[in-house]
Design a protein around this motif. Sequence first.
Motif, PDB file in Angstrom:
ATOM      1  N   GLU A   1      -5.454   5.938  -0.667  1.00 30.41           N
ATOM      2  CA  GLU A   1      -4.517   4.820  -0.380  1.00 30.41           C
ATOM      3  C   GLU A   1      -4.822   3.832  -1.614  1.00 30.41           C
ATOM      4  O   GLU A   1      -5.779   3.803  -1.904  1.00 30.41           O
TER       5      GLU A   1
ATOM      6  N   ASN B   1      -8.340   7.167   3.195  1.00 27.30           N
ATOM      7  CA  ASN B   1      -8.222   6.597   4.618  1.00 27.30           C
ATOM      8  C   ASN B   1      -7.808   8.124   5.177  1.00 27.30           C
ATOM      9  O   ASN B   1      -6.943   8.451   5.177  1.00 27.30           O
TER      10      ASN B   1
ATOM     11  N   THR C   1       0.811  -1.092  -0.093  1.00 31.67           N
ATOM     12  CA  THR C   1      -0.144   0.033   0.023  1.00 31.67           C
ATOM     13  C   THR C   1       0.914   1.239  -0.096  1.00 31.67           C
ATOM     14  O   THR C   1       1.896   1.345   0.540  1.00 31.67           O
TER      15      THR C   1
ATOM     16  N   GLU D   1       0.484   5.863  -0.153  1.00 29.42           N
ATOM     17  CA  GLU D   1      -0.353   6.893   0.199  1.00 29.42           C
ATOM     18  C   GLU D   1      -0.099   8.136  -0.568  1.00 29.42           C
ATOM     19  O   GLU D   1       0.861   8.593  -0.709  1.00 29.42           O
TER      20      GLU D   1
ATOM     21  N   GLY E   1      -7.407  -2.919   4.862  1.00 29.65           N
ATOM     22  CA  GLY E   1      -8.290  -2.002   5.729  1.00 29.65           C
ATOM     23  C   GLY E   1      -9.092  -1.132   4.710  1.00 29.65           C
ATOM     24  O   GLY E   1      -9.440   0.055   5.073  1.00 29.65           O
TER      25      GLY E   1
ATOM     26  N   SER F   1     -19.223   1.672   2.547  1.00 27.62           N
ATOM     27  CA  SER F   1     -18.402   2.536   1.241  1.00 27.62           C
ATOM     28  C   SER F   1     -19.461   2.225   0.061  1.00 27.62           C
ATOM     29  O   SER F   1     -20.218   1.367  -0.006  1.00 27.62           O
TER      30      SER F   1
ATOM     31  N   PRO G   1     -12.542   0.616   3.706  1.00 27.19           N
ATOM     32  CA  PRO G   1     -13.849   0.668   4.609  1.00 27.19           C
ATOM     33  C   PRO G   1     -14.859   0.218   4.235  1.00 27.19           C
ATOM     34  O   PRO G   1     -15.272  -0.183   2.693  1.00 27.19           O
TER      35      PRO G   1
END
Length: 365
Positions: free
Chosen positions: A39, A34, A2, A4, A104, A109, A106
């Motif tokens: 992300e 996030n 991942t 960002e 992770g 969503s 969400p």
Amino acid sequence: MTDETDTDDVRADGGVAPVGVKLGSTRTVAVFPNGEVTEVAESLTCLATYEDSLTGEERVLFGEEAATEYPDRAEYTLRSGLPEDDDRADLTGRFFDAFLGDAGVPTDSAVVYAIPSIDNERGLENLRTVVEGSSVGGRFTRAYPESLCGAVPAMGDGLEAVDEIFVSVNMGSTNLEVSAYRRGEQVAPYATGTVTGNEVDRRIVGYVEEETQRRVAIDITTAREYKEDHADFVDYEAFDDVVQQPGGGSHQFTIEDSVMRAVDEYVDEAVEEVANGFLPKLASTNMKVYQLALEQPVVLTGGMVAIPGLVEAFERRLSEALDREVTAVAPDEPVRAAAVGAQRIAERLAAVHAGGADAAAAADD
Ligand SMILES: Nc1ncnc2c1ncn2[C@@H]1O[C@H](COP(=O)(O)OP(=O)(O)O)[C@@H](O)[C@H]1O
Ligand SMILES: [Mg+2]
């Protein structure tokens, strides 16, 4: 994996997290907010199960870890592009849940996922079952063609692609898909399963055997890695590799031609499909769209577009084939582009969902 990037805009999505997903034959990518950052999570679409050595429980491993630790058992659950049957759909669902949980993403969503534009109702339905049955998409889930989603980041920082008329060519593992788009509407979609990244990998296997006078037999995964690591239309460099011999000892060899021979044929065949398969069909069904689209750059999407210089090679060869000047563009990160574009579409839909036209206009800023 991942990483960002900063996002500067205020979210106009009413608190619903807009998520973009590409469940691909080779790789799966999710793009999601996030907090203040967007992300990107990326993984090989593969999964291996093993028994917990202490408890005996079955455990799931996915992505690069599964591929490197259990090369004998790791299953590419979307090998053919779509989940063909219930078993494949189950396996893909297990992979997807492990991937989403680890990243992770969400759950509350709005999910947009990219889909191939091919005639495979069963497979598409199974893919829908996988995405809708997953932990994400609590608000809603929608599908858009991958060749549109991937074109979104190629054409601007917003949703410019949805306002234009253009031709998009998606160069993936299992299909070559070509379509015109008129303000987001798909016109004359065309697909072939013969000009593909997977076929390039298969040819590399054969060419390596030839080039090494049958001293070296590589597997298909190694061929894909050779292609991804070394194919380059701008400055290809020959490279060395080593194989263990069955009787012991090792054999070092150099690859001069095998990789570029396969990708060079690939570009020729892709140009041929566009020039002599897709475009005549588009011209005969919708002459105006054909004319308008060819005045715009042709958008190239899909993982194969990551090969350095491929866009320019395609542009040159298509211009020759059509005997007119056409240009081509591609997104900066072809492997991620479909998920990035899907996420922008999700952002727009979430805004409309949350607050009608005002919120949608705010999301445009
Ligand atoms: N850096 C790279 N160089 C060359 N080929 C790549 C690269 N990255 C991905 N590919 C190839 O792109 C194809 C995957 O395309 P993609 O559009 O991501 O997936 P899908 O076919 O699953 O929709 C595979 O053949 C893969 O090997
Ligand atoms: Mg694809």
